[in-house]
Design a protein around this motif. Structure first.
Motif, PDB file in Angstrom:
ATOM      1  N   GLU A 150       0.830  -1.201   0.000  1.00 40.45           N
ATOM      2  CA  GLU A 150       0.000   0.000   0.000  1.00 40.45           C
ATOM      3  C   GLU A 150       0.868   1.256   0.000  1.00 40.45           C
ATOM      4  O   GLU A 150       0.543   2.247  -0.666  1.00 40.45           O
ATOM      5  CB  GLU A 150      -0.930   0.003   1.214  1.00 40.45           C
ATOM      6  N   MET A 151       1.985   1.227   0.720  1.00 39.62           N
ATOM      7  CA  MET A 151       2.897   2.375   0.702  1.00 39.62           C
ATOM      8  C   MET A 151       3.506   2.551  -0.683  1.00 39.62           C
ATOM      9  O   MET A 151       3.653   3.685  -1.155  1.00 39.62           O
ATOM     10  CB  MET A 151       3.988   2.201   1.753  1.00 39.62           C
ATOM     11  N   LYS A 152       3.843   1.449  -1.348  1.00 39.71           N
ATOM     12  CA  LYS A 152       4.387   1.547  -2.706  1.00 39.71           C
ATOM     13  C   LYS A 152       3.365   2.167  -3.652  1.00 39.71           C
ATOM     14  O   LYS A 152       3.719   2.956  -4.541  1.00 39.71           O
ATOM     15  CB  LYS A 152       4.813   0.168  -3.208  1.00 39.71           C
ATOM     16  N   ARG A 153       2.089   1.829  -3.471  1.00 35.46           N
ATOM     17  CA  ARG A 153       1.048   2.424  -4.303  1.00 35.46           C
ATOM     18  C   ARG A 153       1.013   3.939  -4.093  1.00 35.46           C
ATOM     19  O   ARG A 153       0.892   4.708  -5.048  1.00 35.46           O
ATOM     20  CB  ARG A 153      -0.318   1.817  -3.982  1.00 35.46           C
ATOM     21  N   LEU A 156       4.059   5.544  -5.641  1.00 38.83           N
ATOM     22  CA  LEU A 156       3.843   5.612  -7.081  1.00 38.83           C
ATOM     23  C   LEU A 156       2.883   6.741  -7.443  1.00 38.83           C
ATOM     24  O   LEU A 156       3.116   7.489  -8.403  1.00 38.83           O
ATOM     25  CB  LEU A 156       3.303   4.271  -7.582  1.00 38.83           C
ATOM     26  N   ASP A 157       1.814   6.889  -6.682  1.00 35.83           N
ATOM     27  CA  ASP A 157       0.869   7.988  -6.919  1.00 35.83           C
ATOM     28  C   ASP A 157       1.576   9.341  -6.865  1.00 35.83           C
ATOM     29  O   ASP A 157       1.319  10.227  -7.697  1.00 35.83           O
ATOM     30  CB  ASP A 157      -0.255   7.963  -5.881  1.00 35.83           C
ATOM     31  N   ASN A 158       2.459   9.518  -5.880  1.00 36.91           N
ATOM     32  CA  ASN A 158       3.212  10.771  -5.767  1.00 36.91           C
ATOM     33  C   ASN A 158       4.038  11.028  -7.018  1.00 36.91           C
ATOM     34  O   ASN A 158       4.067  12.145  -7.556  1.00 36.91           O
ATOM     35  CB  ASN A 158       4.141  10.729  -4.554  1.00 36.91           C
ATOM     36  N   ALA A 159       4.747  10.005  -7.481  1.00 40.21           N
ATOM     37  CA  ALA A 159       5.624  10.154  -8.643  1.00 40.21           C
ATOM     38  C   ALA A 159       4.823  10.431  -9.910  1.00 40.21           C
ATOM     39  O   ALA A 159       5.192  11.296 -10.720  1.00 40.21           O
ATOM     40  CB  ALA A 159       6.481   8.901  -8.812  1.00 40.21           C
TER      41      ALA A 159
END
Length: 300
Positions: A150-153, A156-159
């Motif tokens: 979930e943190m990776k998601r 990724l959203d930030n990037a």
């Protein structure tokens, strides 16, 4: 650095920003500020030792029409004052000077009012690598140690948010691992595969994502072809999503120290990008970090 010319042009096309710099009493910061101010990119609030600031201003022949110097008795206090200017709206963006990333990030996380709702703080870097055919983004090599799926998601959203604001198109994202095969003993491969499925089902949006992909497959079309990888991302990645901070940090430094890359870095997940510089960066890298933030930002 020819690819960073495009980054510079994106920033030069925008005007009206004010940037607060925490612990800015450093010659390389003042050189970067001068270059940005000369191109009308922004005005600056410089927090730090006033005597040192005045000395460096004189050395760089800077005037106070676009730059305001504010005394702070320590780097820690300068960080507090710059963050307060950012929070209160006196500044549109925050920039890290000669204060540690841990200290600055810790202060931002302690008071979460400047985080976007539902977001987490993450680091995003951009590279001009001579051997790669376009600008390349990398996340997260500096903040989240061992992120969950979930943190990776959210990372990724930030990037993706920054990428789309800058380039107005969907990025191709390579979720990196050591192999393209899903292996339950290697969590990086399972997380990458799940992110790819999540994108196919609309849980991750505004990008194309493939994973797991090894680094060679992500960046080399020839390698992907030899491995018979059928992917729109392979060999043409815009964003590299790393599985954890160690691999991200080593990849970041290998691009810089062995591939001749020029880089710039931000903290993202905040209401406006935070300009992240290393105390060891030269003035050119710090200038491009300012360009990166302005290119990724918009005035309210």
């Amino acid at each position: 650095m020819h690819k960073f010319t495009a980054l510079e042009k994106m920033a030069a096309a925008k005007q009206g920003f004010t940037i607060a710099i925490a612990a800015s009493d450093d010659p390389s910061i003042l050189k970067a500020v001068k270059k940005a101010a000369d191109q009308q990119m922004a005005t600056f609030l410089l927090y730090g030792d006033i005597d040192r600031l005045k000395q460096f201003m004189k050395e760089e022949q800077l005037t106070e029409d676009k730059i305001t110097c504010i005394h702070a008795p320590s780097a820690d206090r300068a960080a507090d004052m710059a963050i307060e200017a950012w929070k209160s709206g006196k500044a549109d963006m925050l920039m890290k000077g000669i204060v540690s990333t841990d200290v600055l990030a810790g202060k931002i996380l302690k008071d979460k009012t400047m985080l976007k709702p539902g977001s987490i703080l993450s680091q995003l870097a951009i590279f001009d690598i001579p051997s790669y055919h376009k600008l390349l983004f990398l996340t997260d090599a500096g903040i989240n140690i061992a992120p969950s799926l979930e943190m990776k998601r959210k990372i990724l959203d930030n990037a993706v948010s920054v990428y789309t604001k800058m380039l107005h198109t969907e990025p191709k994202v390579a979720a990196l691992a050591a192999t393209e095969k899903v292996n339950s003993a290697m969590p990086a491969t399972t997380d990458a595969a799940l992110l790819s499925v999540m994108q196919q089902r609309g849980q991750v949006t505004n990008c194309q994502i493939d994973g797991p992909l090894a680094l060679d497959s992500a960046l080399s079309a020839q390698s992907a072809a030899i491995k018979k990888i059928d992917s729109t991302v392979a060999g043409d990645a815009d964003i590299l999503l790393v599985p954890e901070i160690e691999s991200g940090n080593m990849l970041y430094k290998s691009f810089t120290y062995t591939a001749g890359a020029v880089s710039a870095s931000l903290l993202v997940g905040t209401k406006s990008p935070v300009i992240l510089t290393s105390r060891a960066d030269d003035s050119t890298s710090k200038y491009f970090a300012i360009c990166f933030a302005i290119a990724a930002a918009s005035l309210a």
